[in-house]
Scaffold this motif. Sequence first.
Motif, PDB file in Angstrom:
ATOM      1  N   THR A  13      48.989  18.220   1.382  1.00 47.56           N
ATOM      2  CA  THR A  13      49.819  18.101   2.575  1.00 47.56           C
ATOM      3  C   THR A  13      50.896  17.058   2.277  1.00 47.56           C
ATOM      4  O   THR A  13      50.607  15.981   1.775  1.00 47.56           O
ATOM      5  N   GLN A  14      52.145  17.410   2.593  1.00 51.73           N
ATOM      6  CA  GLN A  14      53.273  16.560   2.225  1.00 51.73           C
ATOM      7  C   GLN A  14      53.420  15.404   3.206  1.00 51.73           C
ATOM      8  O   GLN A  14      53.411  15.590   4.427  1.00 51.73           O
ATOM      9  N   VAL A  15      53.591  14.206   2.644  1.00 50.93           N
ATOM     10  CA  VAL A  15      53.921  13.018   3.427  1.00 50.93           C
ATOM     11  C   VAL A  15      55.260  12.497   2.912  1.00 50.93           C
ATOM     12  O   VAL A  15      55.407  12.233   1.716  1.00 50.93           O
ATOM     13  N   THR A  16      56.229  12.370   3.803  1.00 51.42           N
ATOM     14  CA  THR A  16      57.546  11.884   3.439  1.00 51.42           C
ATOM     15  C   THR A  16      57.884  10.674   4.293  1.00 51.42           C
ATOM     16  O   THR A  16      57.832  10.745   5.523  1.00 51.42           O
ATOM     17  N   VAL A  64      53.059  12.631  -6.860  1.00 51.92           N
ATOM     18  CA  VAL A  64      54.513  12.751  -6.817  1.00 51.92           C
ATOM     19  C   VAL A  64      54.919  13.706  -7.934  1.00 51.92           C
ATOM     20  O   VAL A  64      54.358  13.659  -9.027  1.00 51.92           O
ATOM     21  N   GLN A  65      55.868  14.548  -7.659  1.00 49.80           N
ATOM     22  CA  GLN A  65      56.288  15.539  -8.650  1.00 49.80           C
ATOM     23  C   GLN A  65      56.657  14.853  -9.959  1.00 49.80           C
ATOM     24  O   GLN A  65      57.425  13.890  -9.979  1.00 49.80           O
ATOM     25  N   GLY A  66      56.071  15.358 -11.036  1.00 51.65           N
ATOM     26  CA  GLY A  66      56.355  14.797 -12.351  1.00 51.65           C
ATOM     27  C   GLY A  66      55.439  13.665 -12.756  1.00 51.65           C
ATOM     28  O   GLY A  66      55.554  13.152 -13.871  1.00 51.65           O
ATOM     29  N   TYR A 109      49.547  14.738  -0.540  1.00 50.29           N
ATOM     30  CA  TYR A 109      48.217  14.155  -0.431  1.00 50.29           C
ATOM     31  C   TYR A 109      47.162  15.256  -0.438  1.00 50.29           C
ATOM     32  O   TYR A 109      47.305  16.276   0.229  1.00 50.29           O
ATOM     33  N   PHE A 110      46.081  14.993  -1.186  1.00 50.84           N
ATOM     34  CA  PHE A 110      44.981  15.937  -1.328  1.00 50.84           C
ATOM     35  C   PHE A 110      43.674  15.260  -0.926  1.00 50.84           C
ATOM     36  O   PHE A 110      43.444  14.103  -1.273  1.00 50.84           O
ATOM     37  N   CYS A 111      42.822  15.985  -0.233  1.00 47.28           N
ATOM     38  CA  CYS A 111      41.469  15.481  -0.031  1.00 47.28           C
ATOM     39  C   CYS A 111      40.558  16.119  -1.078  1.00 47.28           C
ATOM     40  O   CYS A 111      40.823  17.221  -1.566  1.00 47.28           O
ATOM     41  N   ALA A 112      39.509  15.402  -1.413  1.00 46.67           N
ATOM     42  CA  ALA A 112      38.603  15.856  -2.451  1.00 46.67           C
ATOM     43  C   ALA A 112      37.187  15.389  -2.146  1.00 46.67           C
ATOM     44  O   ALA A 112      36.987  14.445  -1.380  1.00 46.67           O
ATOM     45  N   ALA A 113      36.230  16.047  -2.755  1.00 48.16           N
ATOM     46  CA  ALA A 113      34.832  15.682  -2.569  1.00 48.16           C
ATOM     47  C   ALA A 113      34.077  15.902  -3.871  1.00 48.16           C
ATOM     48  O   ALA A 113      34.475  16.718  -4.712  1.00 48.16           O
ATOM     49  N   GLY A 114      32.987  15.180  -4.009  1.00 47.78           N
ATOM     50  CA  GLY A 114      32.190  15.318  -5.213  1.00 47.78           C
ATOM     51  C   GLY A 114      30.867  14.599  -5.075  1.00 47.78           C
ATOM     52  O   GLY A 114      30.608  13.954  -4.051  1.00 47.78           O
ATOM     53  N   PRO A 115      30.045  14.644  -6.087  1.00 47.09           N
ATOM     54  CA  PRO A 115      28.724  14.021  -6.014  1.00 47.09           C
ATOM     55  C   PRO A 115      28.812  12.511  -5.828  1.00 47.09           C
ATOM     56  O   PRO A 115      29.638  11.846  -6.452  1.00 47.09           O
ATOM     57  N   ASP A 116      27.961  12.003  -4.962  1.00 46.46           N
ATOM     58  CA  ASP A 116      27.864  10.564  -4.751  1.00 46.46           C
ATOM     59  C   ASP A 116      26.665  10.072  -5.540  1.00 46.46           C
ATOM     60  O   ASP A 116      25.549  10.054  -5.035  1.00 46.46           O
TER      61      ASP A 116
END
Length: 125
Positions: free
Chosen positions: A119-122, A39-41, A93-100
Amino acid sequence: VQLQASGGGSVQPGGSLRLSCAASGRAFSTSAVGWFRQVQGKEREPVAATNWSGSISFYVNSVRGRFTISRDNAKNTVVLQMNNLKPEDTAVYFCAAGPDSGNSWLDTLKAMNYWGQGTQVTVSS
């Protein structure tokens, strides 16, 4: 790993949205993946995550029972199904990936180093 998120939009409280994240790169199928929101801020916060196989998942308390994360390694996709949405779910909302690495979810989330665009969800009446 490159990530491309989609599926955001506007919905009334109680409604549903389905976010998708398309991934490219060989490392995806062995990576932990997750969804964060901001959320902004405010600071970005983790929402949900799953391990490389999708067999173990994490949810922040505020979305548990309403959101479901899933992945399809054959299609290189991650989906966040969001039901019974509330105004407080409004965010980018952001998707992310990294080492498991099999470490704690705290460590796994902190280690996520590949990010898709937001991607914005309202959620509003």
